[in-house]
Design a protein around this motif. Sequence first.
Motif, short mmCIF file in Angstrom:
data_model
loop_
_atom_site.label_atom_id
_atom_site.label_comp_id
_atom_site.label_asym_id
_atom_site.label_seq_id
_atom_site.Cartn_x
_atom_site.Cartn_y
_atom_site.Cartn_z
N ARG A 123 27.30 47.42 49.82
CA ARG A 123 27.86 48.02 48.75
C ARG A 123 29.19 48.14 48.70
O ARG A 123 29.78 47.76 47.62
CB ARG A 123 27.37 49.47 48.92
CG ARG A 123 27.77 50.54 47.55
CD ARG A 123 27.02 50.29 46.39
NE ARG A 123 27.32 50.88 45.24
CZ ARG A 123 27.02 51.05 44.17
NH1 ARG A 123 26.08 49.89 43.92
NH2 ARG A 123 27.20 51.66 43.12
N GLN B 55 32.04 45.46 46.26
CA GLN B 55 32.97 45.97 45.35
C GLN B 55 34.30 45.42 45.46
O GLN B 55 35.10 45.49 44.66
CB GLN B 55 33.05 47.48 45.45
CG GLN B 55 34.06 48.47 44.57
CD GLN B 55 33.69 49.73 44.78
OE1 GLN B 55 33.29 50.36 45.94
NE2 GLN B 55 34.19 50.47 43.56
N VAL C 287 27.38 45.99 43.50
CA VAL C 287 28.58 46.52 42.60
C VAL C 287 28.63 45.20 41.83
O VAL C 287 29.16 44.12 42.42
CB VAL C 287 29.62 46.90 43.41
CG1 VAL C 287 30.66 47.29 42.17
CG2 VAL C 287 29.36 48.30 44.09
N GLY D 171 24.10 53.25 44.29
CA GLY D 171 23.81 53.05 42.89
C GLY D 171 22.92 53.52 42.00
O GLY D 171 22.79 53.42 40.90
#
Length: 380
Positions: free
Chosen positions: A25, A29, A77, A377
């Motif tokens: 995660r 990003q 992401v 998410g």
Amino acid sequence: MSKWENQKKPVVVIGGGGAGATFVRTFSQAMDASKYELIMINPLPYRICLPSTVRMVVTPTDNLAKTALIPYDKIFVNRNGTYKQGKVQSISVEGYESDNGGEVVLESGERVPYHILVLASGSFWPGPTNFPGTEEAVQKHIAEHQQDVKNAKNIVLIGGGAVGVEIAAEIKTEFPDKKVTIVHGMANLTNETYTLKFRQALEKRLQKIGVELLLDEMVTAFPPRTGPEVTTRSGKSVPADLVLVTTGPKPNTLFIKESLGDSAVSEAGFVKVHPTLQVASHPNIFAIGDIIEWNEQKQVLKAYGHASTVSQNILKLGAGQPLKNYQSMNESLCCTTGRHGGLTFIGYFGGITLGDWFTRMMKSKDLLVPESRKAMGLSS
């Protein structure tokens, strides 16, 4: 010249538990999708929210067998990554220079090349939190343990660390008439990381709800799951029609040791890392989570620091910049004693102990499931 010159460099993550999922995660990003390709490999298509399993294996209440098995649907992401279902058999660096990567070999025979490898393979837990590697088997495991707890009258837990304490308390909360006993090899519950005051308070809390404690006692051998008794080395015998082994976990690193050798893995099975969390003798391989040889308690909370450090260091490595050292956080323990409360230790100022309200709000109410889902998410 690098093997990956003028093409995306694959960053492969082995493991999708607390550490692996948190890293994926974080890195998805931060990464430049034109430079890196992110791949996560895990046998199950979801992360098991481990803090929730102490209730999940006791009762179907709260539907944790569904909500706490968190799919990877939205973990990347901006869709910067790919999930690959499979079990890793070995790591191969044959034919690669030391700074150019290697290949991950799956049990299916598929070979997945990497430039950067992140090891997050997690641990094997004994007893009820030892989940199998297929979806069907996981659901069967949960249902069987729930039924065993429901049917048993005398339940003995071998191991009084946080997991043993929390499962015992969950059983007494759900089934107050059952006899529940913890056998623990130290003079006080948990371990010496935490203050004596905290440990004794935890003992009083369990005794108040009816959990019996056999402290400073070891078992001669693990009896069958169905008992009929547990015998300690001092000769004490405890009736048991259900025995739950809740001793500490062992790192899932045999494939790493067989692939990378003794220079990378200690005798105890932990991966040797530099302060940058790079694996010893392998600058393009990082390790995170409870498999690393590092002087800190093995907790999912540590995954955030590991993930942040390694995410930054992969980008720094690609840019030719000095890498960042990982800094351990102060030790803490949020230990539930059922769904209504517990005790929390915070390792500041010699150790602070907080009670039911704080522990309920932080953990015991929902065992971090909504927070874990949001972190991947998904809706809570």
